[in-house]
Motif scaffolding. Structure first.
Motif, short mmCIF file in Angstrom:
data_model
loop_
_atom_site.label_atom_id
_atom_site.label_comp_id
_atom_site.label_asym_id
_atom_site.label_seq_id
_atom_site.Cartn_x
_atom_site.Cartn_y
_atom_site.Cartn_z
N LEU B 29 0.82 -1.20 0.00
CA LEU B 29 0.00 0.00 0.00
C LEU B 29 0.86 1.26 0.00
O LEU B 29 0.62 2.18 0.77
CB LEU B 29 -0.93 0.00 1.21
CG LEU B 29 -2.17 -0.85 1.06
CD1 LEU B 29 -3.06 -0.69 2.27
CD2 LEU B 29 -2.95 -0.47 -0.18
N ARG B 31 0.96 3.98 -1.59
CA ARG B 31 0.07 4.62 -2.56
C ARG B 31 0.79 5.71 -3.33
O ARG B 31 1.66 6.39 -2.76
CB ARG B 31 -1.12 5.24 -1.82
CG ARG B 31 -1.92 4.26 -1.03
CD ARG B 31 -2.65 4.95 0.08
NE ARG B 31 -3.36 3.99 0.92
CZ ARG B 31 -4.63 3.66 0.75
NH1 ARG B 31 -5.32 4.19 -0.22
NH2 ARG B 31 -5.21 2.78 1.54
N PRO B 32 0.45 5.89 -4.55
CA PRO B 32 1.03 7.01 -5.30
C PRO B 32 0.60 8.34 -4.68
O PRO B 32 -0.57 8.53 -4.35
CB PRO B 32 0.44 6.83 -6.71
CG PRO B 32 -0.69 5.91 -6.55
CD PRO B 32 -0.46 5.09 -5.34
N LYS B 33 1.61 9.20 -4.48
CA LYS B 33 1.29 10.50 -3.87
C LYS B 33 0.72 11.44 -4.92
O LYS B 33 1.13 11.44 -6.07
CB LYS B 33 2.55 11.12 -3.27
CG LYS B 33 2.97 10.45 -1.96
CD LYS B 33 4.13 11.16 -1.35
CE LYS B 33 4.51 10.51 -0.04
NZ LYS B 33 5.69 11.12 0.55
N MET B 34 -0.21 12.20 -4.48
CA MET B 34 -0.84 13.15 -5.39
C MET B 34 -1.07 14.44 -4.61
O MET B 34 -1.76 14.44 -3.59
CB MET B 34 -2.16 12.57 -5.89
CG MET B 34 -2.84 13.42 -6.90
SD MET B 34 -4.32 12.60 -7.48
CE MET B 34 -5.05 13.94 -8.38
N GLU B 35 -0.47 15.52 -5.09
CA GLU B 35 -0.61 16.80 -4.39
C GLU B 35 -1.92 17.45 -4.79
O GLU B 35 -2.25 17.52 -5.97
CB GLU B 35 0.56 17.72 -4.72
CG GLU B 35 0.64 18.90 -3.77
CD GLU B 35 1.90 19.72 -4.00
OE1 GLU B 35 2.24 19.93 -5.18
OE2 GLU B 35 2.52 20.14 -3.01
N VAL B 36 -2.66 17.86 -3.80
CA VAL B 36 -3.93 18.55 -4.05
C VAL B 36 -3.86 19.92 -3.39
O VAL B 36 -3.11 20.12 -2.42
CB VAL B 36 -5.12 17.75 -3.49
CG1 VAL B 36 -5.33 16.48 -4.28
CG2 VAL B 36 -4.93 17.44 -2.02
N TRP B 42 -11.48 16.65 0.73
CA TRP B 42 -11.26 15.19 0.82
C TRP B 42 -11.39 14.70 2.25
O TRP B 42 -11.86 13.59 2.49
CB TRP B 42 -9.89 14.81 0.24
CG TRP B 42 -9.88 14.84 -1.27
CD1 TRP B 42 -9.26 15.73 -2.07
CD2 TRP B 42 -10.56 13.93 -2.13
NE1 TRP B 42 -9.49 15.46 -3.39
CE2 TRP B 42 -10.29 14.34 -3.46
CE3 TRP B 42 -11.37 12.83 -1.94
CZ2 TRP B 42 -10.78 13.69 -4.57
CZ3 TRP B 42 -11.86 12.17 -3.05
CH2 TRP B 42 -11.59 12.59 -4.35
N ARG B 60 -13.33 -0.94 1.03
CA ARG B 60 -12.01 -0.34 1.13
C ARG B 60 -10.94 -1.43 1.23
O ARG B 60 -9.85 -1.30 0.72
CB ARG B 60 -11.98 0.56 2.37
CG ARG B 60 -11.02 1.71 2.24
CD ARG B 60 -11.04 2.56 3.47
NE ARG B 60 -12.36 3.11 3.74
CZ ARG B 60 -12.68 3.68 4.89
NH1 ARG B 60 -11.81 3.76 5.87
NH2 ARG B 60 -13.87 4.18 5.10
N MET B 625 -6.14 8.72 -14.88
CA MET B 625 -5.81 9.26 -13.56
C MET B 625 -5.26 10.68 -13.71
O MET B 625 -4.53 10.97 -14.66
CB MET B 625 -4.77 8.39 -12.90
CG MET B 625 -4.52 8.76 -11.47
SD MET B 625 -3.17 7.77 -10.84
CE MET B 625 -4.02 6.83 -9.65
N VAL B 626 -5.66 11.51 -12.82
CA VAL B 626 -5.17 12.89 -12.87
C VAL B 626 -3.72 12.93 -12.43
O VAL B 626 -3.40 12.34 -11.42
CB VAL B 626 -6.01 13.78 -11.95
CG1 VAL B 626 -5.44 15.21 -11.96
CG2 VAL B 626 -7.43 13.80 -12.41
#
Lengths: 301, 626
Positions: B29, B31-36, B42, B60, B625-626
């Motif tokens: 797990l 997880r790919p990091k994604m900056e928001v 969220w 989940r 995916m964004v």
């Protein structure tokens, strides 16, 4: 940034847009004005040369304003009222925190702030601007000022904002109110993505005699995020993380939450005689100004 | 319902693989990091009650749950679970398969034989064999034989099963049960399973040391067959050939019975028989020389069993019985002479002139080197019993006699007075005589008065007293005894009665002594056999219906035909109960061969399904995916 030619007055938009903006003016819901004389029409009777209305004479009124012609015909005294033009204070709050640096949010916020500011200055209002950021090397406040000569200063101030930091909007408003004097309109241009409570600073603005205009600018990826799988979101401001499993399954809930936030902000602004609108940074400035804001009655052409 | 069992319990250790699986899951797990811009929205999403509902929580962790499920299914499959049969779980299972002739009876509609049906059941049992179970296959018809050791080797068991064929012999349980019982000393056998069509003798002389599970397949279709064939002499060269035709069905069924002689059809008769009404036909036949006969039955409709439709019988050449009587035994000579078809050697010499006779009646002087298949000694104690039996000068009387012995049939000996007394020696008993091959036919008050001994094809009778020193020659029974001994000699020489040989063992064949012969079976196989000193070939197995040629090199010495000749087998009638010494066991047609049913393959299939679902669920297209 815009690809505006060097001959343009500002890098935020071209001169033709500027010309259109200069012919527009703000249309607040309430006439919260300063005593100082200006070009903004007050609700009260004034002493200008433009006739406004008649009213019954009451004891103590200045007899100079009695319309004697009417008194001669009707045998009843009426007071002649003239339009009173007072100065309105336009406060521009531009959220320049890190969250606004995504997509074209910052640019669109600065463009909108410039447009509102120019409209105010063109109509001889006092305009002050505040940038919400944590950069020590950049100005964060443009003191109140009036007159068309302030336009260049305003544009320069706005162009100089680069943004950054994680100052929440509610804290920034409280800071702004420590410096602000005067009644008018407070235009908050932000994404309003904060963990804090926005209602308190809105109350403070309302108490300070400012009509709250909230303009939420969101990136297209915030309005319609396209995510899937297990992700770890990183907050751009605080660097905090949040693990999301099967993100695509949560998009419906996300939309519900976003709409709920918009409705909440709208409700808060309306309850304070203000306005609220959410726009996408993907929209062009003319679209926002001439279609959405005009249509919603924020500005007059 | 019983809980499922597991063949390989040690497979449960593989459940420990859950630990690395869970660890790997959480390590995976990353997880790919994604900056928001902000987590505000969220965070609200995560805090939403709907997201935290049990179902959403389940979703989940769906991947982990699917992987745990997959691993559990694989480990369960590895443990080889099985649903326990209702029958007691037995690790050692002897399966006794009936291979008698009736098992080759076919069904009118499916065309399957009974043995094929049984094989299907046994095959399923072998396929469902669990790890700690062992099966031993036994086959039985008139005797039993073991096909395999106790084994769980499916290939070996199936190979032995496929090679199994029905024989042309009637079924007998005794031998195979004794064989299975012998294994109970070595293996913990609780239940022995018999797979049969139920066409067995209902009385079994056996004491069961285990429980018996008799499972039978349904009987075959209608059947008509020859159940008896014999011939009786009716004249010097005339014979009456008897053939009995029986059927298995309740309804009358027609057939044509043909009598063939030297490859030519001689006579034919139409018969109609049912299971309660058999038909016995008589064919008069004249035979001067040896004449082979064959009875063939051609059923009018469907016939379930073919092996009972042909029977062979060889009529011997016509000749008188050749008899020599010691000159001193005048009473016997007179008694024998009156019998028909007899060639009594009339000579006053003490020894016979010829070497071979059909019957010798001898006194203490003996008969020299002459031999006969039937010999009657009068007043002689066998030389090997001299020490056990002494003849004393005293009067003795008959105490008892074997009334069913052919020699003493219709003979009354109660009042016979005897002037000699054969006495058993002190300490000797009848058992000692039996150990030496003698059977006592008449018991006197002190010892045996008459003995019988069979040796190969020959039989000898011994009067231990001299009949002339008794009242026997004056009794009605005396000529009857003389007639019985002549009859025995006639039978022994096949001059009065011949019976068709049945499958099992060929009847003894007279050939040259101490020579090797080859026997060609109906299947075309050849067997080697050695004639004994007496010139007899015996003990030759004959499991098939047909002609057996005894060959000396390439020359056919003689031929013997065998037929099924079993009313029980032809009737195809199943017995409802088998009666043992102290127990009765029901045979059950509806009962199937119960076996443990492994379902590891189902779990493996389910695991594959889970794997496919997981692949589909997590790999389905969901946009960019964004």
């Amino acid at each position: 940034m815009s690809d505006t030619a060097p001959s343009q007055l500002t890098t935020l938009f071209d001169n033709s847009t500027l010309n259109q903006i200069e012919r527009m003016r703000l249309k607040p819901n309430r006439r919260l004005t300063n005593r100082a004389r200006g070009e903004h029409l007050s609700g009260k009777g004034g002493s200008s040369t433009d006739f406004a209305d008649f009213r019954d004479y009451v004891a103590g009124d200045d007899l100079r304003y009695v319309d004697w012609n009417i008194f001669a015909r009707l045998r009843r005294p009426y007071i002649k009222q003239f339009q009173h033009e007072e100065e309105m204070h336009v406060v521009l709050l531009v959220d320049a925190s890190t969250s606004m640096l995504f997509a074209d949010k910052m640019l669109r916020a600065k463009q909108l702030a410039a447009a509102f500011g120019i409209m105010g200055l063109q109509n001889v209002e006092r305009v002050s601007a505040y940038a919400i950021h944590a950069r020590q090397d950049q100005p964060w406040m443009l003191p109140p000022g009036a007159g068309r000569t302030r336009i260049r200063k305003l544009l320069k101030f706005l162009e100089g904002i680069e943004g950054g930091g994680n100052i929440p909007i509610e804290k920034a408003i409280e800071t702004m109110l420590r410096f602000h004097r005067g009644r008018g309109v407070a235009i908050i241009i932000s994404d309003f993505l904060t963990f804090g409570d926005v209602s308190r600073p809105l109350n403070l603005l309302y108490s300070a005699g400012l009509e709250v205009w909230g303009l939420q600018v969101l990136a297209e990826s915030e309005i319609h995020p396209n995510v899937q799988g297990d992700l770890r979101f990183v907050d751009s401001e605080t660097q905090e993380t949040l693990d999301i499993t099967n993100a695509s399954e949560l998009l419906n809930v996300y939309q519900d939450q976003r709409i709920w936030l918009q409705n909440a902000l709208h409700s808060m602004c309306r309850s304070r005689q203000g306005r609220f609108m959410s726009v996408s940074s993907g929209m062009t400035l003319p679209t926002i100004l001439f279609e959405h804001l005009c249509r919603q009655g924020w500005i007059l052409r | 319902m019983k809980l499922p069992g597991f063949v390989n319990l040690f497979g449960a250790w593989f459940l420990l693989a859950l630990i690395p699986l869970i660890i790997l899951y959480f390590l995976k797990l990353r997880r790919p990091k994604m900056e928001v811009p902000s987590l505000a929205l969220w965070q609200s999403v995560v805090n939403d009650q709907r997201v935290n509902s049990p179902f959403q929580k389940f979703r989940r962790n769906l991947l982990l749950l699917l992987q745990i499920l997959l691993l559990c299914l694989l480990v369960l499959a590895l443990m080889q679970p099985f649903f326990q049969a209702d029958a007691e779980v037995a690790e050692y299972k002897p399966l006794l398969i009936d291979c008698s002739a009736s098992m080759s009876a076919t069904d009118e509609f499916t065309g399957k034989t009974r043995l094929e049906l049984v094989k299907e059941r046994v095959r399923a049992q072998i396929d469902n064999l669990t790890g700690d179970q062992r099966i031993s296959l036994f086959a039985f018809s008139n005797t039993g034989r073991r096909l395999t050791e106790f084994s769980n080797d499916r290939r070996a068991l199936l190979k032995a099963l496929e090679a199994l064929q029905a024989t042309d012999m009637p079924g007998q349980l005794d031998d195979v049960l004794r064989m299975a019982a012998a294994y109970t000393r070595t293996f913990p056998i609780k239940t022995v399973t018999i797979l049969t069509d139920g066409n067995l003798p209902d009385q079994v002389d056996f004491e069961l040391p285990f429980s018996l599970d008799v499972q039978r397949v349904d009987a075959g279709g209608p059947n008509v067959g020859i159940t008896e064939m014999s011939a009786r002499r009716s004249g010097p060269e005339e014979w009456e050939v008897f053939v009995r035709v029986s059927a298995s069905s309740v309804d009358l069924r027609g057939a044509e019975l043909q009598l063939w002689e030297d490859g030519e059809q001689r006579e034919s008769h139409q018969v109609e028989v049912s299971n309660e009404e058999s038909e016995r036909l008589v064919f008069p036949v004249t035979a001067r020389q040896t004449k082979p006969l064959e009875a063939r039955l051609v059923p009018a409709g469907f016939d379930s069993l073919a092996v009972d439709n042909r029977v062979w019988l060889t009529l011997p050449a016509a000749r008188p019985l050749k008899v020599w009587v010691s000159p001193k035994l005048a009473s016997w000579r007179h008694a024998v002479r009156v019998q028909p078809n007899l060639d009594l050697e009339e000579s006053e010499t003490a020894e016979p002139r010829g070497a071979e006779y059909d019957l010798l009646i001898i006194d203490e002087d003996g008969a020299g080197s002459a031999e006969a298949p039937v010999q009657l000694f009068v007043g002689v104690v066998p030389s090997d019993l001299q020490e056990l039996i002494k003849v004393e000068e005293d009067v003795s009387s008959v105490v008892d006699w074997n009334r069913t012995a052919p020699m003493l049939r219709h003979v009354q000996l109660a009042d016979v007075q005897i002037g000699e007394q054969p006495r058993l020696a002190v300490g000797a008993a009848t058992k000692d005589l039996e150990e030496r091959g003698y059977e006592v036919l008449i018991d006197g008050n002190a010892g045996p008065l008459m003995l019988q001994r069979r040796e190969g094809l020959s039989v000898s009778y011994w009067f231990t007293f001299h009949t002339d020193r008794s009242t026997l020659p004056y009794r009605v029974g005396f000529p009857i005894i003389a007639a019985n001994v002549v009859e025995a000699a006639l039978k022994q020489a096949s001059l009065s009665e011949v019976v068709a040989a049945a499958t099992g063992v060929l009847p003894p064949i007279s050939v040259d002594a101490n020579r090797s012969y080859t026997i060609r079976t109906p299947d075309g196989e050849t067997l080697s056999a050695e004639a004994n000193v007496a010139g007899t070939l015996d003990g030759i197995a004959a499991s098939r219906v047909g002609r057996y040629d005894v060959m000396d090199g390439s020359n056919i010495v003689t031929s013997i035909g065998t037929g099924l000749l079993s009313g029980t087998e032809t009737s195809l009638k199943p017995v409802e109960e088998l009666r043992f010494s102290e127990l009765t066991v029901a045979t059950d047609e509806a009962k199937q061969l119960d076996s443990d049913k492994p379902f590891w393959w189902f779990l493996a299939l389910l695991a594959f399904g889970v794997l496919m679902f997981e692949w589909w669920y997590f790999q389905r297209a969901r946009g960019v995916m964004v």
